[in-house]
Design a protein around this motif. Structure first.
Motif, mmCIF file in Angstrom:
data_model
loop_
_atom_site.group_PDB
_atom_site.id
_atom_site.type_symbol
_atom_site.label_atom_id
_atom_site.label_comp_id
_atom_site.label_asym_id
_atom_site.label_seq_id
_atom_site.Cartn_x
_atom_site.Cartn_y
_atom_site.Cartn_z
ATOM 1 N N VAL A 110 0.837 -1.204 0.000
ATOM 2 C CA VAL A 110 0.000 0.000 0.000
ATOM 3 C C VAL A 110 0.870 1.251 0.000
ATOM 4 O O VAL A 110 0.613 2.206 -0.752
ATOM 5 N N LEU A 111 1.914 1.249 0.837
ATOM 6 C CA LEU A 111 2.818 2.406 0.878
ATOM 7 C C LEU A 111 3.483 2.623 -0.475
ATOM 8 O O LEU A 111 3.539 3.754 -0.985
ATOM 9 N N GLY A 112 3.987 1.551 -1.090
ATOM 10 C CA GLY A 112 4.651 1.672 -2.383
ATOM 11 C C GLY A 112 3.716 2.168 -3.472
ATOM 12 O O GLY A 112 4.092 3.030 -4.290
ATOM 13 N N ILE A 113 2.489 1.649 -3.498
ATOM 14 C CA ILE A 113 1.528 2.060 -4.521
ATOM 15 C C ILE A 113 1.154 3.526 -4.366
ATOM 16 O O ILE A 113 1.127 4.291 -5.337
ATOM 17 N N LEU A 114 0.868 3.950 -3.136
ATOM 18 C CA LEU A 114 0.430 5.328 -2.912
ATOM 19 C C LEU A 114 1.549 6.331 -3.191
ATOM 20 O O LEU A 114 1.314 7.379 -3.810
ATOM 21 N N VAL A 115 2.761 6.026 -2.734
ATOM 22 C CA VAL A 115 3.875 6.960 -2.923
ATOM 23 C C VAL A 115 4.220 7.105 -4.403
ATOM 24 O O VAL A 115 4.349 8.219 -4.929
ATOM 25 N N THR A 116 4.367 5.984 -5.101
ATOM 26 C CA THR A 116 4.717 6.064 -6.522
ATOM 27 C C THR A 116 3.593 6.693 -7.336
ATOM 28 O O THR A 116 3.848 7.435 -8.295
ATOM 29 N N ASP A 117 2.348 6.412 -6.971
ATOM 30 C CA ASP A 117 1.227 7.002 -7.688
ATOM 31 C C ASP A 117 1.173 8.513 -7.462
ATOM 32 O O ASP A 117 0.870 9.278 -8.385
ATOM 33 N N LEU A 118 1.490 8.935 -6.236
ATOM 34 C CA LEU A 118 1.496 10.365 -5.929
ATOM 35 C C LEU A 118 2.600 11.075 -6.709
ATOM 36 O O LEU A 118 2.381 12.164 -7.257
ATOM 37 N N LEU A 119 3.775 10.457 -6.798
ATOM 38 C CA LEU A 119 4.874 11.051 -7.572
ATOM 39 C C LEU A 119 4.514 11.134 -9.045
ATOM 40 O O LEU A 119 4.852 12.110 -9.728
ATOM 41 N N ARG A 120 3.832 10.130 -9.554
ATOM 42 C CA ARG A 120 3.459 10.124 -10.969
ATOM 43 C C ARG A 120 2.399 11.178 -11.264
ATOM 44 O O ARG A 120 2.525 11.948 -12.229
ATOM 45 N N VAL A 121 1.361 11.244 -10.437
ATOM 46 C CA VAL A 121 0.280 12.203 -10.662
ATOM 47 C C VAL A 121 0.769 13.637 -10.491
ATOM 48 O O VAL A 121 0.359 14.545 -11.218
ATOM 49 N N ILE A 124 6.286 14.548 -10.678
ATOM 50 C CA ILE A 124 7.651 14.544 -10.169
ATOM 51 C C ILE A 124 8.480 13.446 -10.832
ATOM 52 O O ILE A 124 9.684 13.598 -11.039
ATOM 53 N N SER A 125 7.837 12.353 -11.165
ATOM 54 C CA SER A 125 8.543 11.228 -11.780
ATOM 55 C C SER A 125 7.650 10.589 -12.831
ATOM 56 O O SER A 125 6.418 10.719 -12.788
ATOM 57 N N LYS A 126 8.292 9.906 -13.772
ATOM 58 C CA LYS A 126 7.543 9.209 -14.821
ATOM 59 C C LYS A 126 7.361 7.730 -14.491
ATOM 60 O O LYS A 126 7.360 6.871 -15.368
ATOM 61 N N ILE A 127 7.202 7.440 -13.218
ATOM 62 C CA ILE A 127 6.986 6.065 -12.767
ATOM 63 C C ILE A 127 5.678 5.550 -13.352
ATOM 64 O O ILE A 127 4.663 6.256 -13.326
ATOM 65 N N PRO A 128 5.660 4.341 -13.897
ATOM 66 C CA PRO A 128 4.404 3.801 -14.445
ATOM 67 C C PRO A 128 3.400 3.502 -13.336
ATOM 68 O O PRO A 128 3.772 3.345 -12.164
ATOM 69 N N VAL A 129 2.134 3.449 -13.703
ATOM 70 C CA VAL A 129 1.109 3.086 -12.740
ATOM 71 C C VAL A 129 1.404 1.682 -12.211
ATOM 72 O O VAL A 129 1.953 0.841 -12.926
#
Length: 266
Positions: A110-121, A124-129
């Motif tokens: 959950v932490l990984g999904i929320l943090v990476t999704d927040l960076l993408r939205v 800040i980063s082009k991390i994939p969904v």
């Protein structure tokens, strides 16, 4: 944790007529079951003690008596075991460890999904969904190499954990982990310690750390429910949780779960 539904109901008879008209000699002839025991009438001293203890202990559903094999000593034990999985003491020990590991993975997920999704939205980063991350080609190594490395590392860690479960303390002996045993000193099965895995020194006395264990398993269970919701949400909306939140906040009265489910089914 777990409780047996159905077997745990404790029905008490109630009389529709005045109890004074009942032949109280029935109790002397072995019919004490006719009398309600909630107030202690017709109940033996052990029965009253058991009832008093059950009333004081919180359960997942008030009014249900927890199964006898769940005595409240386990962290997060609220007497919930609808399938009776914990009847065998050895199996119960393994289920406790399995729940603990799944809870920790869910919290990390959950932490990984929320943090990476927040960076993408946020751009800040082009991390994939998160549900497309596995199909992305990484510069570090190809997908096959990453899978093999992950299997080896996780397989090693899980093997060590299993060996410590069946033989507690065996993995802390000298020479069992390349001389790093002191840095990974286990507190008890399922609760590793040492400066690497317990840098803050929380719950050093694991035998009296019931509150810490309870907080962890509560948060872990919440995370397992959350990760299930994220899975379903992605399957329905095909976007990440932060995207869903932003869309909902943009029009709270018309962008809700009801409208989303209705539009996806049409």
């Amino acid at each position: 944790m777990v409780s047996t539904i159905g077997r745990s109901f404790n029905f008490q008879p109630c009389f529709l007529f005045n109890s004074k008209t009942v032949d109280k000699s029935l109790t002397a002839r072995g019919h004490s079951w006719l009398w309600p025991t909630a107030a202690g009438v017709g109940a033996t001293a052990p029965d009253r003690q058991i009832r008093a203890a059950a009333e004081q202990r919180p359960t997942w559903l008030p009014g249900l008596d927890p199964p006898t094999y769940l005595d409240g000593t386990l962290a997060g034990d609220y007497g919930f075991d609808p399938l009776g999985l914990g009847e065998d003491p050895e199996s119960l020990k393994w289920y406790v460890q399995a729940e603990l590991v799944h809870a920790r993975f869910a919290m990390l997920g959950v932490l990984g999904i929320l943090v990476t999704d927040l960076l993408r939205v946020a751009g800040i980063s082009k991390i994939p969904v998160w549900f497309e991350a596995g199909a992305v080609k990484y510069e570090l190594a190809n997908t096959g190499t990453l899978v093999i490395v992950q299997l080896l590392l996780m397989g090693f860690a899980e093997t060590k954990r299993y060996m410590d479960f069946i033989n507690p303390g065996s993995q802390a002996k000298d020479g069992s982990f390349f001389g790093l045993e002191a840095s990974l000193e286990g507190l008890e099965p399922g609760y590793p310690g040492g400066p690497l895995l317990n840098p803050l020194g929380l719950a050093r006395d694991i035998k009296s750390a019931h509150d810490w264990k309870l907080k962890e398993i509560k948060n872990g269970r919440l995370a397992m429910v959350a990760i299930l919701g994220i899975f379903i949400q992605a399957s329905v909306t095909h976007v990440g949780p932060i995207d869903n939140l932003v869309e909902h906040l943009s029009n709270p009265w018309h962008k809700t779960i009801i409208q989303t489910l209705a539009s996806s089914s049409s």
